[in-house]
Motif scaffolding. Sequence first.
Motif, PDB file in Angstrom:
ATOM      1  N   LYS A 288       0.645   3.515  -3.300  1.00  0.00           N
ATOM      2  CA  LYS A 288      -0.108   4.771  -3.141  1.00  0.00           C
ATOM      3  C   LYS A 288       0.780   5.967  -3.508  1.00  0.00           C
ATOM      4  CE  LYS A 288      -3.112   6.929   0.336  1.00  0.00           C
ATOM      5  NZ  LYS A 288      -2.481   8.204   0.608  1.00  0.00           N
ATOM      6  N   SER A 289       1.999   5.967  -2.991  1.00  0.00           N
ATOM      7  CA  SER A 289       2.850   7.128  -3.266  1.00  0.00           C
ATOM      8  C   SER A 289       3.270   7.153  -4.736  1.00  0.00           C
ATOM      9  CB  SER A 289       4.068   7.162  -2.339  1.00  0.00           C
ATOM     10  OG  SER A 289       4.941   6.113  -2.637  1.00  0.00           O
TER      11      SER A 289
ATOM     12  N   VAL B  14       0.801  -1.235   0.000  1.00  0.00           N
ATOM     13  CA  VAL B  14       0.000   0.000   0.000  1.00  0.00           C
ATOM     14  C   VAL B  14       0.836   1.288   0.000  1.00  0.00           C
ATOM     15  CG1 VAL B  14      -1.713   1.340   1.298  1.00  0.00           C
ATOM     16  CG2 VAL B  14      -2.079  -1.095   0.888  1.00  0.00           C
ATOM     17  N   PRO B  15       1.780   1.473   0.946  1.00  0.00           N
ATOM     18  CA  PRO B  15       2.496   2.767   0.931  1.00  0.00           C
ATOM     19  C   PRO B  15       3.243   3.024  -0.374  1.00  0.00           C
ATOM     20  CG  PRO B  15       2.855   1.626   3.007  1.00  0.00           C
ATOM     21  CD  PRO B  15       2.189   0.644   2.091  1.00  0.00           C
ATOM     22  N   ALA B  16       3.922   1.987  -0.899  1.00  0.00           N
ATOM     23  CA  ALA B  16       4.699   2.183  -2.133  1.00  0.00           C
ATOM     24  C   ALA B  16       3.774   2.454  -3.318  1.00  0.00           C
ATOM     25  CB  ALA B  16       5.559   0.944  -2.402  1.00  0.00           C
TER      26      ALA B  16
END
Lengths: 386, 443
Positions: free
Chosen positions: A349-350, A345-347
């Motif tokens: 999403k960014s 998710v973090p990778a």
Amino acid sequence: MTDFGNGNGLALAEKYYSQYGLRAKELKGSGKKIIGYLSALGPVEIMTAAGVVPFRLKGNVSEAITKGDAFMETIVCPFVRNVFDAAVKGKYSFLDGMVLPHQCDSIDRTNDVWSYNLNLPYWHFLNLPHVTDNPSVEFTKELYRVFIGTLEKLTGQKITDAAIAKAVESHNENRRLMRELYAVRKMNPPLLSGAEMMKVLVAAMSLPVEESSALIQNVTKEVKQRTAKSDGKSARIMLIGDQIDDVAIIDAIESTGASMVMDDLSIGAKMYWGDVDATSDPVQGIAERYLRKLKIPTTFVGSKDTYPEILDERYGHMKKFISEFQVNGVILFIYKYCDPYGFEVPAMKSYIESTGTPVLYLEDEYSTSTLARVRTRIEAFLEMIA
Amino acid sequence: MAEEKKGRAVATQTAAKIPKFVRGNLSATLKAHEEGKKVAYAFIADGQDEIMRAMDIVPAWGESFSGVCAAKRDAEKYLQKAESDNFSRSLCTYATCNIGFDMMREEMDGQMPEGAPWGGMARPDMMIGSGQLLCDPRFKWPQATQHYMQDVPVFVGSMYYPPFDPNTNHHEQEKFYVKYAAEELRECVKFCEKVTGKKMDWDRLAATVELSDKTWDLFIDTYELRKAIPTPMDTGDAMNTMVPLTFNLGTQEAYDFYVDLNAELKQKIADGVGVADPEKYRLIWAAGLPSWFALGDFQYFNGKGADFPVEVTYRGCEKIERLDLPKANDPLEHIAWRWVRYWTHWYDKAMKRPGSTPKVERIIEYIEDYKCDGVVFHSAFSCRSWHAGIIHQAETLKRVYKDIPILIMEGDIVDISSYNEADTHNRIDAFLEALEAYKKRNN
């Protein structure tokens, strides 16, 4: 054979979507063997070459799990639990067998729970690797050969290289046709709604490849005759996730006036982008396709030297979709208890946000029981990007 | 594995050395650069231990560090940090605890976050993960961590074994599984050579593998001493004494630890000293990682006259001779055979008992060998790899073996929010009452 005459494609998709498994049951009645499978990793080319009908399983987001939890832990992926619940309740009693590809822990750690409780005549766990290097391709070919051997035993028929090559052609053509249908959604406004597309995708995964192709062709022809109904000013949304196979979420998006114009779902674009190369050993092309071209988080991708290059390797296709389909908002919908997607998710999403496209991340169940909450968040997101 | 807030008494003196062992592993990561060594984030049970040891790469074990954070009841701040960047609370908490810690350290330009348990863990020079038929976080965790340490290269190899299928002859498949595992280990060596700039010393690797084999044998010889009645050591200790095997395989220190443990257990047996006094119930810890923040629950069992002479968890080895390994001149091929056979050597037995599975067969074997009266599983909500399928194991055990009392406890490995001590103890009490009734009926 179902009537695929002109003009009834969407109606037929609606029928197969709402009565999931109807055609498989008919085919079973005519003597065909039906093999169920889970996930985008199901090697449909090999099953088609074997003369069996590959049938992708789905659950029912509107139905509570009432039986499955007695056999399977609630920490397992809610999608897997829901499908298992449907299966133990007898929804898929027409299956002659199942192949369970190793996609994730929720599948491989419950393999024996499935096989024991369903007790189907045929069962195969396809132990696919998470890694995509050359030794992994060779290993996957060995796994496919074992799989082919089990199907030959089931059907009593030899699966020739020629049959596999022919099945590869049919499935590549099927993918090409589906991509052609996707292309009509590039228009602004799209000629096909996200909910309609979802129904086509679900119907297609329940049919033999030739029937699936005929359905898609028919829908495309029907849709191309339409004229745009709105002013083309609504938000254009892309939905990302694994097996989202119901219109509930899409209705939540489109009821606000937005359009779901693209997806990166395991029953959608993930399935239909990336063909099998024609190789002298047809199994080689299949192994390469499922390991290297199918962009799912359970295959480790990271062969490049720098992190930005690695991100492009992992998510570059999403950037391309955003551009080609003029997407102006992305909804990332991840099931609870899903390590493979959750750790992305973090990778992810960014990366998407770096294209200037806002992202709404939702973690939820495979169930409409929480839909009101989800709908509120989607509405707020769409208001924000309006 | 580590000390906890209240301080848990240990039945063996040797187990009391473990906190020093764990601290030593963490401080080795902090001192590595001074000593000209590289640090690798590494994951247990990946078959890559000996490669790292033979190349002087210092493994930084995330699972161990998160376990320490949990045991000290100091994991919450790291879990929250990870959650702040959208890592769900339902993901593996070993991973999210460690990633939260990494995020904090990166935000401080590599400085150790204040109050990091036992001095914290060093920033790695590389990450070595593994795709397996076992645990998705072993390859997703390093990939996710790289988002916060973008200059740190990641290698993910593959270590597979044939799945159990009563209709398939796994012996026919072992060879290509071994070939694949050996090739993946070779890829790991290439990666390590690239990052360290050093070539593998193959003789050293062979000697390291030989030492590991000896350690496997000694570990099993030592643990089998626990068959004695009363048992001289139970699972409460084993959750500590697994550290050298699990985190220090291929080192002389690990081997020497089990020499000491072996001697101590023999002495306890000679003296008739057991864990529970009197030993009323012998239990097997049949599956599941423990709640590291609640290791005191083992003492609760002990206080009720129950102990665990055997556990499946962290018993990641077997007597080498029982694996019937083909001769391999290549140490990587030997590791591959050892890996595959470690999993498959229960398959033939499982095939002979209709409806059984290798996991259940292993439990039955231990119940018989260690004369257990009851079975305890632990289900950790954030970990699918060890804990999905436990219900089926329990039901299969009852069906193919006998109607033995079974307790399935629920909690987590790191996240204390899932734990309720009073409820847990009530469930243990009820289980032991049922066990007492069962024993009476069967005597």
